[in-house]
Design a protein around this motif. Structure first.
Motif, PDB file in Angstrom:
ATOM      1  N   TRP A   1      -9.730  10.655   2.078  1.00 55.81           N
ATOM      2  CA  TRP A   1      -9.362   9.422   1.698  1.00 55.81           C
ATOM      3  C   TRP A   1      -8.021   9.366   2.584  1.00 55.81           C
TER       4      TRP A   1
ATOM      5  N   SER B   1      -6.730   2.259  -3.762  1.00 61.45           N
ATOM      6  CA  SER B   1      -7.728   1.862  -4.341  1.00 61.45           C
ATOM      7  C   SER B   1      -9.209   2.487  -4.324  1.00 61.45           C
ATOM      8  N   PRO B   2      -8.795   3.316  -4.963  1.00 59.12           N
ATOM      9  CA  PRO B   2     -10.242   4.088  -4.889  1.00 59.12           C
ATOM     10  C   PRO B   2     -11.775   4.127  -5.212  1.00 59.12           C
ATOM     11  N   PRO B   3     -12.621   4.776  -4.867  1.00 61.08           N
ATOM     12  CA  PRO B   3     -13.830   4.049  -4.747  1.00 61.08           C
ATOM     13  C   PRO B   3     -14.729   5.324  -6.060  1.00 61.08           C
TER      14      PRO B   3
ATOM     15  N   GLY C   1     -13.258   6.955   4.432  1.00 55.37           N
ATOM     16  CA  GLY C   1     -12.408   5.975   3.117  1.00 55.37           C
ATOM     17  C   GLY C   1     -13.795   6.376   1.457  1.00 55.37           C
ATOM     18  N   LYS C   2     -14.380   7.358   2.349  1.00 54.09           N
ATOM     19  CA  LYS C   2     -15.784   7.891   1.147  1.00 54.09           C
ATOM     20  C   LYS C   2     -15.276   8.723  -0.388  1.00 54.09           C
TER      21      LYS C   2
ATOM     22  N   ALA D   1      -9.667  10.395   7.728  1.00 54.85           N
ATOM     23  CA  ALA D   1     -10.824   9.584   6.835  1.00 54.85           C
ATOM     24  C   ALA D   1     -11.997   8.633   7.139  1.00 54.85           C
TER      25      ALA D   1
ATOM     26  N   TRP E   1       0.643  -1.245   0.136  1.00 53.30           N
ATOM     27  CA  TRP E   1       0.136   0.326  -0.065  1.00 53.30           C
ATOM     28  C   TRP E   1       0.978   1.372  -0.240  1.00 53.30           C
TER      29      TRP E   1
ATOM     30  N   THR F   1     -13.223  15.426  -3.382  1.00 50.85           N
ATOM     31  CA  THR F   1     -12.731  14.106  -2.137  1.00 50.85           C
ATOM     32  C   THR F   1     -11.534  15.003  -2.134  1.00 50.85           C
TER      33      THR F   1
ATOM     34  N   LYS G   1      -4.000   4.881   1.369  1.00 47.83           N
ATOM     35  CA  LYS G   1      -4.543   3.617   1.045  1.00 47.83           C
ATOM     36  C   LYS G   1      -6.029   3.458   0.352  1.00 47.83           C
ATOM     37  N   ASP G   2      -6.913   4.881   0.665  1.00 47.44           N
ATOM     38  CA  ASP G   2      -7.982   4.929   0.187  1.00 47.44           C
ATOM     39  C   ASP G   2      -7.470   5.316  -1.219  1.00 47.44           C
TER      40      ASP G   2
END
Length: 464
Positions: free
Chosen positions: A161, A168-170, A157-158, A155, A46, A264, A164-165
């Motif tokens: 970030w 591997s972005p949403p 995660g949505k 953060a 990561w 973001t 790490k987010d």
């Protein structure tokens, strides 16, 4: 020796821990390595490696966009973020699997689980099969670090970030705020800017990349702004108001208070050491601001307990952790290795343009009382750089004018993260300016600029 008793137990299989384990095994020690998540740690999974894979995609995209400059007819390229991330994750997995192979090759016992020091030479591990207790004369703590979370800027995660987010972005950011302009923040700013995001970077210090030489920081800011980034120096994010698909950032800048809406936010405001739950304090291991206190040989002051890598403090670099791992393993095996010197370790930032440095900045050298000579050579004076289409950049060297000792080197431009090691080796060998000036550098290469920068410091430059 039983299957729970070892010469050395390493807690953490990141670039410090796994290297320590391998070197220990090479020296004939029986070694166990405990890892709670992924072999290779943050770096391989990561951090260092997957970010470089993503940045390589950005570099290829840039080159494709410049096709006409090289006489190539290339259809307008576009980025596929999902495909970029898939490749990045594949690269990380390949290297993580490689650590497992190296452990088997060196007969290292791998134990997946959470570790806790329960007494002198004793480590309890809780894994899928319950708890087991291991014993060893020497224990190496290599648990690494994680992203720092500032109150109100945590953060989720949505829309907000961590690194790490961001790997591997949403979703794909369209308007991105990056808080912090250290290596992590500026690399992600560079990547997402390259694939089309509108990027703003906020830095609390008075200049971007504040640990770098001031001249290099200034050149970096100009390059980032030319690429379309907004750079706010001496600024702070005081609050984030989070919505379903946007974040309102409250900013304090040199021009006063303001708010701006982003879709973001990446928080890259430093790291904290992973010291919780290890039982360190009970054994008497000293911790200062989440980092384990050690001496020059990574000894904690508690007999048989060592700490290496990010958990042991700055500089937070994988190559520093690896060399500490080798040093500690050799020490445990009865050898007398030299301590790792942080001031001789190169720092590399893989943004565009790349940045690399080692040793003292110009300001640090003056503050330390040195009478200095400074050499500079621009990329635009180098034939290879022009042929590559990479004519923007600078190599800067700082010397002690009394002894000709190389005090520091600082670079910005194409491939400088590869070039910097030449100066690192020079410092390690105590090379003088005269040695460097008398060294033949191959032509045509970017490395010729390293030669010219030294020549310039002594009024002997040939191509400027």
């Amino acid at each position: 020796m039983s299957d729970t008793s070892f010469d050395m137990i390493v807690i953490g299989a990141g670039p410090g821990g796994y290297v320590a384990a391998i070197r220990g095994a090479q020296l004939g020690l029986s070694v166990a390595c405990i890892e709670r998540a992924h072999l290779g740690g943050i770096c391989l999974n990561w951090g260092c490696i997957p970010t470089k894979a993503m940045l390589r995609s950005a570099e290829v995209l840039h080159l494709a966009r410049c096709g006409q400059e090289f006489g190539l007819d290339i259809a307008p390229p576009k980025a596929d973020l999902n495909a970029i991330v898939k490749r990045s994750r594949g690269v990380a997995k390949q290297l993580s699997d490689g650590i497992g192979f190296l452990f088997r090759k060196n007969k290292i016992t791998t134990i997946m689980g959470e570790a806790r020091l329960t007494g002198k030479g004793r480590v309890a591990v809780i894994g899928e099969d319950g708890e087991q207790v291991l014993q060893a004369k020497s224990i190496v703590v290599a648990t690494g670090a994680r992203a720092r979370a500032l109150p109100g800027l945590e953060a989720d995660g949505k829309r907000v970030w961590t690194y790490k987010d961001a790997l591997s972005p949403p979703h794909e950011p369209k308007k991105l705020l990056v808080i912090g302009s250290g290596a992590i923040g500026i690399e992600f700013a560079s990547f997402y800017n390259s694939i089309g995001a509108d990027v703003t970077v906020v830095e609390a210090m008075d200049r971007v990349l504040p640990v770098e030489d001031a001249e290099i920081s200034g050149l970096a800011k100009k390059a980032f702004e030319k690429q379309g980034m907004t750079i706010l120096e001496g600024a702070k994010v005081t609050r984030l108001d989070r919505g379903a698909d946007e974040v309102t950032a409250h900013l304090e800048t040199n021009e006063g208070s303001q708010t701006e809406v982003f879709d973001t936010v990446i928080s890259a405001v430093g790291i904290v050491g992973n010291v919780e739950g290890l039982g360190l304090e009970r054994l008497g291991v000293r911790i200062d601001r989440s980092h384990i206190m050690t001496d020059a040989h990574c000894r904690t002051g508690v007999d048989g307990v060592y700490a290496i890598g990010d958990v042991a403090g700055a500089p937070w670099l994988a190559h520093k952790a690896s060399h500490e791992g080798v040093m500690v393993a050799e020490l445990i095996a009865g050898q007398t290795p030299h301590p790792v010197k942080p001031e001789t370790i190169a720092g590399c930032t893989y943004c565009s343009p790349q940045i690399a440095s080692v040793g003292l900045t110009e300001a640090q050298a003056i503050e330390a009382g040195f009478d200095i000579r400074v050499g500079r050579f621009p990329f635009q004076g180098n034939g290879k750089a022009i042929a590559l289409g990479e004519a923007q950049g600078l190599i800067k060297t700082v010397f002690d004018s009394k002894t000709d000792e190389l005090l520091g080197a600082h670079m910005i431009g194409a491939d400088v993260t590869e070039l910097i090691q030449g100066y690192v080796i020079g410092q390690k060998l105590e090379t003088t300016a005269q040695d460097l000036m008398e060294t033949e550098f191959p032509h045509p290469t970017l490395s010729e600029m390293m030669h010219e920068s030294v020549l310039h410091a002594f009024d002997r430059a040939l191509h400027i």
